[in-house]
Design an enzyme around this catalytic site. Structure first.
Site, PDB file in Angstrom:
ATOM      1  N   ASN A 175       0.871  -1.179   0.000  1.00 33.03           N
ATOM      2  CA  ASN A 175       0.000   0.000   0.000  1.00 33.03           C
ATOM      3  C   ASN A 175       0.909   1.230   0.000  1.00 33.03           C
ATOM      4  O   ASN A 175       1.474   1.581   1.025  1.00 33.03           O
ATOM      5  CB  ASN A 175      -0.889  -0.033   1.256  1.00 33.03           C
ATOM      6  CG  ASN A 175      -1.715   1.230   1.424  1.00 33.03           C
ATOM      7  OD1 ASN A 175      -1.800   2.056   0.513  1.00 33.03           O
ATOM      8  ND2 ASN A 175      -2.311   1.391   2.597  1.00 33.03           N
ATOM      9  N   LYS A 188       0.130   4.245  -0.342  1.00 31.82           N
ATOM     10  CA  LYS A 188      -0.534   5.443   0.195  1.00 31.82           C
ATOM     11  C   LYS A 188      -0.254   6.642  -0.732  1.00 31.82           C
ATOM     12  O   LYS A 188      -0.059   6.440  -1.926  1.00 31.82           O
ATOM     13  CB  LYS A 188      -0.080   5.702   1.633  1.00 31.82           C
ATOM     14  CG  LYS A 188      -0.206   4.453   2.490  1.00 31.82           C
ATOM     15  CD  LYS A 188      -0.130   4.706   3.952  1.00 31.82           C
ATOM     16  CE  LYS A 188      -0.290   3.393   4.689  1.00 31.82           C
ATOM     17  NZ  LYS A 188      -0.387   3.543   6.110  1.00 31.82           N
ATOM     18  N   HIS A 200      -9.774   1.324   4.511  1.00 29.81           N
ATOM     19  CA  HIS A 200      -8.521   1.512   5.251  1.00 29.81           C
ATOM     20  C   HIS A 200      -8.773   2.496   6.394  1.00 29.81           C
ATOM     21  O   HIS A 200      -9.564   3.427   6.255  1.00 29.81           O
ATOM     22  CB  HIS A 200      -7.435   2.044   4.315  1.00 29.81           C
ATOM     23  CG  HIS A 200      -6.081   2.034   4.953  1.00 29.81           C
ATOM     24  ND1 HIS A 200      -5.694   3.003   5.852  1.00 29.81           N
ATOM     25  CD2 HIS A 200      -5.055   1.154   4.860  1.00 29.81           C
ATOM     26  CE1 HIS A 200      -4.467   2.710   6.273  1.00 29.81           C
ATOM     27  NE2 HIS A 200      -4.052   1.601   5.692  1.00 29.81           N
ATOM     28  N   GLU A 248      -7.208   4.914   7.450  1.00 28.50           N
ATOM     29  CA  GLU A 248      -6.986   6.327   7.117  1.00 28.50           C
ATOM     30  C   GLU A 248      -8.187   6.912   6.383  1.00 28.50           C
ATOM     31  O   GLU A 248      -8.482   8.092   6.520  1.00 28.50           O
ATOM     32  CB  GLU A 248      -5.683   6.467   6.298  1.00 28.50           C
ATOM     33  CG  GLU A 248      -4.474   6.253   7.203  1.00 28.50           C
ATOM     34  CD  GLU A 248      -3.245   5.645   6.537  1.00 28.50           C
ATOM     35  OE1 GLU A 248      -3.169   5.634   5.303  1.00 28.50           O
ATOM     36  OE2 GLU A 248      -2.365   5.178   7.291  1.00 28.50           O
ATOM     37  N   GLU A 305      -5.741  -4.688  10.520  1.00 27.85           N
ATOM     38  CA  GLU A 305      -4.709  -3.670  10.708  1.00 27.85           C
ATOM     39  C   GLU A 305      -5.000  -2.899  11.991  1.00 27.85           C
ATOM     40  O   GLU A 305      -5.779  -1.930  11.972  1.00 27.85           O
ATOM     41  CB  GLU A 305      -4.716  -2.690   9.530  1.00 27.85           C
ATOM     42  CG  GLU A 305      -4.346  -3.312   8.209  1.00 27.85           C
ATOM     43  CD  GLU A 305      -3.749  -2.276   7.259  1.00 27.85           C
ATOM     44  OE1 GLU A 305      -2.620  -2.463   6.823  1.00 27.85           O
ATOM     45  OE2 GLU A 305      -4.405  -1.252   7.008  1.00 27.85           O
ATOM     46  N   GLY A 339       2.173   2.501  10.643  1.00 27.94           N
ATOM     47  CA  GLY A 339       3.137   3.587  10.470  1.00 27.94           C
ATOM     48  C   GLY A 339       3.845   3.988  11.759  1.00 27.94           C
ATOM     49  O   GLY A 339       4.521   5.010  11.809  1.00 27.94           O
ATOM     50  N   SER A 371       3.050  -1.899  10.239  1.00 29.56           N
ATOM     51  CA  SER A 371       4.507  -1.934  10.437  1.00 29.56           C
ATOM     52  C   SER A 371       5.134  -3.298  10.150  1.00 29.56           C
ATOM     53  O   SER A 371       6.059  -3.708  10.851  1.00 29.56           O
ATOM     54  CB  SER A 371       4.861  -1.461  11.859  1.00 29.56           C
ATOM     55  OG  SER A 371       4.447  -0.123  12.048  1.00 29.56           O
TER      56      SER A 371
END
Ligand code: PGA
Length: 246
Positions: free
Chosen positions: A9, A11, A95, A97, A167, A173, A208
Site C-alpha cells: 500500500n 498510500k 482503510h 486512514e 490492521e 506507520g 509496520s
C-alpha cells in the site's frame, strides 16, 4: 489451502519518477514468488505506469479506494468499473486512514465492498481497532462490528471472493508491530466470525510489517500474508517480505 498474499500500500507517496524507479526495481529484481500472490497499490495517477511496468511479472496492481457509484456527476471519484477496465485486480476498502480522515462509515465500506465485487475486483477489507479501543478491551467488538456490516450487506458466500486485512490502527506507520501471537488471536477471532466460509477467506495482517517481522507473522496459523505500507516503498524490503510469504 489458502494461498498467501502480500500487498503493498503505497498510500499518497512518490511522484512519477519515484514510482517508475520503484516499479522498475520490482520488475528487475522480481525472481518470481510462485507460492504467494503479490500486488502493489499506488495512487491513481500511477496505476497505468504500474500495470505497464509490471506486465512481465506476476505482480498484480490494485487501487487504494473506489467509489460506490457507477458513473456520472461525482467529481474526483473513481469507479470500480474504471479500475477493472484498466486491469486492476485488487482494491483496498475501508482503510483506517479513509475511515478516519474521510469519515467512512462501516455502511459505506460495505457498499464499497459490494461495488468492488460487482466489477470483479478483489476487495481488501481493512478492519482494526485503535489503541484506545484495545486499552478498553473493545478490540473484538470493534473488529467484529466492522466485519458484520459487510457480511450483512454482501453475505458470507461473496466474502470468499474478497480478502480481509486486520490492521490494528496503533500499529500502522508507528513501527509498533503486533506480536505474532497478538495478531494471531484477532485473526482466529475473525476467521470464526466468518463462519463456515472463514476457512476459505484470506486474512492479512497489516501494521509496520518489515522484512524482519514478516516471517514470524506469516508463520501463524491464521495469518495469510500482509498489507504493507512503509516497507513497500523500498523494492528490496518489499521483495524480502514477499519471499517470507513463500
Ligand atoms: P505500515 O502501513 O506498514 O506503514 O504500518 C500499513 C497500512 O496502513 O496498510
Amino acid at each position: 489451502m489458502r494461498r498467501k498474499i502480500v500487498i503493498g500500500n503505497w498510500k499518497m507517496n512518490g511522484d512519477l519518477q519515484f514510482s517508475r524507479k520503484l516499479l522498475g526495481e520490482l520488475a528487475s529484481q522480481w525472481t518470481g514468488v510462485h507460492n504467494a500472490e503479490v500486488a502493489v497499490c499506488p495512487s491513481y495517477p500511477f496505476l497505468l505506469p504500474a500495470l505497464f511496468e509490471l506486465e512481465q511479472t506476476n505482480i498484480s496492481v490494485g487501487a487504494q479506494d473506489l467509489s460506490v457509484n457507477e458513473k456520472g456527476a461525482f467529481t474526483g471519484d473513481v469507479s470500480g468499473g474504471m479500475l477493472s477496465d484498466i486491469g486492476c485486480r485488487y482494491v483496498l476498502v475501508g482503510h483506517s486512514e479513509r475511515r478516519e480522515y474521510h469519515g467512512e462509515s462501516s455502511e459505506l465500506v460495505a457498499k464499497k465492498v459490494e461495488a468492488a465485487l460487482k466489477h470483479h475486483l478483489t476487495p481488501v477489507l481493512c478492519v482494526g481497532e485503535t489503541l484506545s479501543d484495545r486499552e478498553q478491551g473493545k478490540t473484538y467488538d470493534v473488529v467484529g462490528g466492522q466485519l458484520l456490516k459487510v457480511v450483512e450487506r454482501v453475505g458470507l458466500e461473496a466474502m470468499t471472493k474478497g480478502v480481509v486485512a486486520y490492521e490494528p490502527v496503533w500499529a500502522i506507520g508507528t513501527g509498533k508491530t503486533a506480536t505474532p501471537e497478538m495478531a494471531q488471536e484477532v485473526h482466529s477471532y475473525i476467521r470464526e466470525a466468518l463462519g463456515p466460509e472463514g476457512d476459505q477467506i484470506r486474512i492479512l495482517y497489516g501494521g509496520s510489517v518489515k522484512p524482519d517481522s514478516a516471517s514470524g507473522l506469516f508463520g501463524q496459523k491464521d495469518i495469510d500474508g500482509g498489507l504493507v505500507g512503509g516497507a513497500s516503498l523500498a523494492a528490496a524490503d518489499f521483495l524480502a517480505i514477499c519471499r517470507a510469504a513463500e
